[in-house]
Structures are given as C-alpha cells and as structure tokens.
Design an enzyme around this catalytic site. Structure first.
Site, PDB file in Angstrom:
ATOM      1  N   GLY A   1       7.888  -2.983   1.137  1.00  0.00           N
ATOM      2  CA  GLY A   1       8.303  -2.708   2.500  1.00  0.00           C
ATOM      3  C   GLY A   1       9.508  -1.792   2.553  1.00  0.00           C
ATOM      4  O   GLY A   1       9.417  -0.590   2.310  1.00  0.00           O
TER       5      GLY A   1
ATOM      6  N   GLN B   1      -2.584  -2.757  11.634  1.00  0.00           N
ATOM      7  CA  GLN B   1      -2.433  -4.213  11.629  1.00  0.00           C
ATOM      8  C   GLN B   1      -2.365  -4.741  13.058  1.00  0.00           C
ATOM      9  O   GLN B   1      -1.606  -4.221  13.878  1.00  0.00           O
ATOM     10  CB  GLN B   1      -1.164  -4.628  10.882  1.00  0.00           C
ATOM     11  CG  GLN B   1      -1.054  -6.152  10.760  1.00  0.00           C
ATOM     12  CD  GLN B   1       0.222  -6.592  10.077  1.00  0.00           C
ATOM     13  OE1 GLN B   1       1.286  -6.557  10.665  1.00  0.00           O
ATOM     14  NE2 GLN B   1       0.093  -7.013   8.822  1.00  0.00           N
TER      15      GLN B   1
ATOM     16  N   CYS C   1       3.800 -12.869  10.400  1.00  0.00           N
ATOM     17  CA  CYS C   1       4.988 -12.581  11.202  1.00  0.00           C
ATOM     18  C   CYS C   1       5.649 -13.879  11.663  1.00  0.00           C
ATOM     19  O   CYS C   1       5.017 -14.687  12.349  1.00  0.00           O
ATOM     20  CB  CYS C   1       4.619 -11.740  12.416  1.00  0.00           C
ATOM     21  SG  CYS C   1       6.039 -11.350  13.446  1.00  0.00           S
TER      22      CYS C   1
ATOM     23  N   VAL D   1       7.570  -3.315  11.741  1.00  0.00           N
ATOM     24  CA  VAL D   1       7.871  -2.934  13.111  1.00  0.00           C
ATOM     25  C   VAL D   1       9.000  -1.907  13.126  1.00  0.00           C
ATOM     26  O   VAL D   1      10.024  -2.083  12.474  1.00  0.00           O
ATOM     27  CB  VAL D   1       8.264  -4.170  13.944  1.00  0.00           C
ATOM     28  CG1 VAL D   1       8.757  -3.752  15.319  1.00  0.00           C
ATOM     29  CG2 VAL D   1       7.091  -5.119  14.072  1.00  0.00           C
TER      30      VAL D   1
END
Length: 352
Positions: A235, A80, A110, A24
């Site tokens: 990530g 996603q 998440c 995000v």
C-alpha cells in the site's frame, strides 16, 4: 528467480508478483499513471481503484468522477467495491465492466466506522454466510472474475475460523482472495501476521495475495518466499516508492521499464530520495491534467502527508505543499526542496 504466481491470477494474464493496494484518496488515475512508468517491460499486474460505493456507482459519470477516472490505456484494472445489496451491486458491476474492469474486488477489510455502519467492509467478516452471499450475488452479475480483500482473524490459533470463512467465499465463486493479516482492531498498529497468509495458501486451491508490512522490494521477496503466496500487495510503501516494481523486476530478470532502457533502478538512500522528488513532480503534473487545479492540489497534499514519512525532513515538504497557493508554486517549492541531496529511509514505523 521465480517467486509467486503458482496459481493464475486474471486467467494467467498476470506475470508479475507485486501489485498496489486499493487506498482511499491515493489509488486514483494520476498515481496509477505515475506508477506504471516503473513497471518492468512485459510485466502485467493488477491495478486497483479507490474503494467505490456500490450505491453510488449506478448514478455517477464514471469518466468524470475522480475515483473512477481512468487513462485511455490502463490494462489490469480491478476496481474495488463496497456493497451488500444485489440490485446496486449488479448495476455497479455492469457499469464497471463496460468501463474496463478486468475483475471486481469486494472489500471485506475496511475497518472504518462508516463502512461498519452500513454492514460493509470488515463487518461482513462477522457473518460468513452473509459474506458468501455477497460474493455469490456479485459473481452472478459479473462477466469477469471476482476477488475479495479481507482482514485477519485474531490469531493463528483461530485459523479454522478464517479457513471456514474463505472456503465459503470460494464456494460462492471468488477467483482469489487477498489477506491483510491484521485484525480490524489493530488497524495499522502492530505487525502483520504473515503466518496466516502461509497457512491459508497451503489450505486452499486458488490464488492468495498477501498484504501487510511490505515497504521495500526485499519485503516483497521475503513475503513471497516465507508465505508461498501468489502475489504480494503493498500500500503506502509502494505508493511512496513506485520504483520498487523496477527493483523487483531487476531481481526477477525483467527488462527495465519502457523509456528506462539501459538504466538501473534507484538503490541508495540518496538515489531513492532524488527519485521521490522526480516522482512527486510527475504526480503533480498528472493530477493537474486529470483533476484541475484545486482538486489536484488537495490530492498532492494528501499524497505527500501519507508518503513523506519515509523522508527525514518530510514534515518540511508537507509544509511546502500546504503553503503553495497554485500548482506552479507547488512545483517551484518541491523543485527547490529536492535541489540538494535528500535521503529516503528504507522503513518507517507507519504500518502498511
């Protein structure tokens, strides 16, 4: 050196065993464009979007919404989605495939409260039958492969529980899974349990992507070797050093990225520090191009807060970007910050 990709991802299109994780606020079009500059020539991997809410996608302008903006040429896009309602998922998938998705990824990892409240994300892992049904309804409404990103069970002793869960996803049509072996309670604390990735890859007959604690290209190589997984996903570490793809490509025998023919990937701490500066200036430019001044500055500030932890004086750089009143001031401040030698650490305590 041959690592990963024992089982085909995206019907065999993917030939490079490292990809970016969906994050995000980070995996937007500007960062993807900057990162593609470091992808080795002839390499093909998958590229994420930020998490997209399937309840919102049907009513959004995908070309203008920041989370779904894309460049004119972006192969390998795997957006996603969060969701659990078939009508919303069906319409979202239809629109995303028309938009250019080559696969659809379902988030079951998440751990944030907002996702849990709506029974999205990791909440789905509490009900294997329900999770399998979400995959079934997505596959039913998709003309492209469907994958799932999930979190770990509590420990390797509970592996049977994980295998049962993943088997249900497979039976419902999932094309591959990505396992981040930290529990929801851990969030980013503690070490990722790579043993779960290894056990899962051994136990199933479809691709498994490993995610967690990949901060350098050596980490990616070690994950691929130690777990046998088909791809490594990184990530924040990869967002901070996109040239990790270039470094790994050199180890695997790929040609340098387009435009970097005859060059070698940055390796020393000072070379990497200098490259971070170049990468950041390029990101500022691309953010302004796609998002306009105000949003671009917010995007860049978030990127710097997230990735500057690999720089010894990262807090100073955060301050430079926070004080800038315009993009031009930000560019001037960043340029000045990187005028002298800046070292970049291999690792940070921030878990990935």
């Amino acid at each position: 050196m041959k690592l990963g990709l024992h089982r085909p991802v995206l019907d065999g299109k993917v030939n490079f065993p490292l990809c970016l994780a969906p994050m995000v606020g980070l995996t937007h079009v500007a960062l993807r464009e900057v990162m593609r500059d470091y992808l080795p020539a002839e390499a093909y991997t998958i590229w994420p979007t930020e998490m997209l809410n399937s309840r919102r996608i049907p009513g959004e302008n995908l070309e203008k919404t920041p989370e779904t903006m894309r460049a004119a040429y972006e192969p390998g896009l795997v957006p996603q989605i969060l969701g659990n309602e078939e009508d919303a998922i069906a319409e979202s998938v239809k629109r995303l495939v028309e938009w250019g998705a080559e696969a659809i990824d379902i988030n079951m990892g998440c751990p944030v409260q907002k996702a849990l409240k709506h029974n999205y994300g990791v909440a789905l892992m509490g009900d294997p039958a329900y999770a399998a049904e979400v995959v079934r309804m997505t596959v039913k409404n998709s003309t492209v492969p469907v994958s799932v990103k999930l979190r770990a069970v509590g420990s390797t002793k509970e592996f049977d529980e994980l295998l049962t869960f993943v088997s249900g996803l497979r039976q419902s049509g999932a094309a591959w899974v990505c396992l981040h072996p930290r529990t929801a309670a851990q969030k980013r604390r503690g070490n990722a349990d790579w043993e779960q990735i290894k056990q899962l890859h051994k136990a199933v007959d479809f691709p498994v992507i490993g995610n967690g604690d990949v901060q350098t290209y050596d980490d990616a190589i070690n994950m691929l070797k130690e777990t046998g997984c088909d791809m490594a996903m990184a990530g924040r570490g990869l967002a901070a050093r996109p040239w990790m793809m270039w470094q790994l490509g050199e180890e695997l025998g790929f040609a340098p990225p387009a435009g970097k023919e005859g060059q070698k990937a940055p390796r020393t701490s000072e070379e990497e520090g200098a490259e971070y500066g170049k990468c950041l200036l390029r990101l500022i430019d691309r953010c302004r191009f796609y998002f306009g001044e105000d949003l671009a500055m917010r995007k860049v500030r978030f990127y710097v807060r997230t990735t500057s932890v690999w720089l010894p004086f990262g807090n100073t750089l955060v301050g430079v970007c926070a004080k800038a009143r315009t993009i031009d001031e930000m560019i001037e401040g960043v340029t000045k910050f990187f005028e002298g030698p800046v070292e970049m650490s291999l690792r940070t305590e921030l878990r990935q």
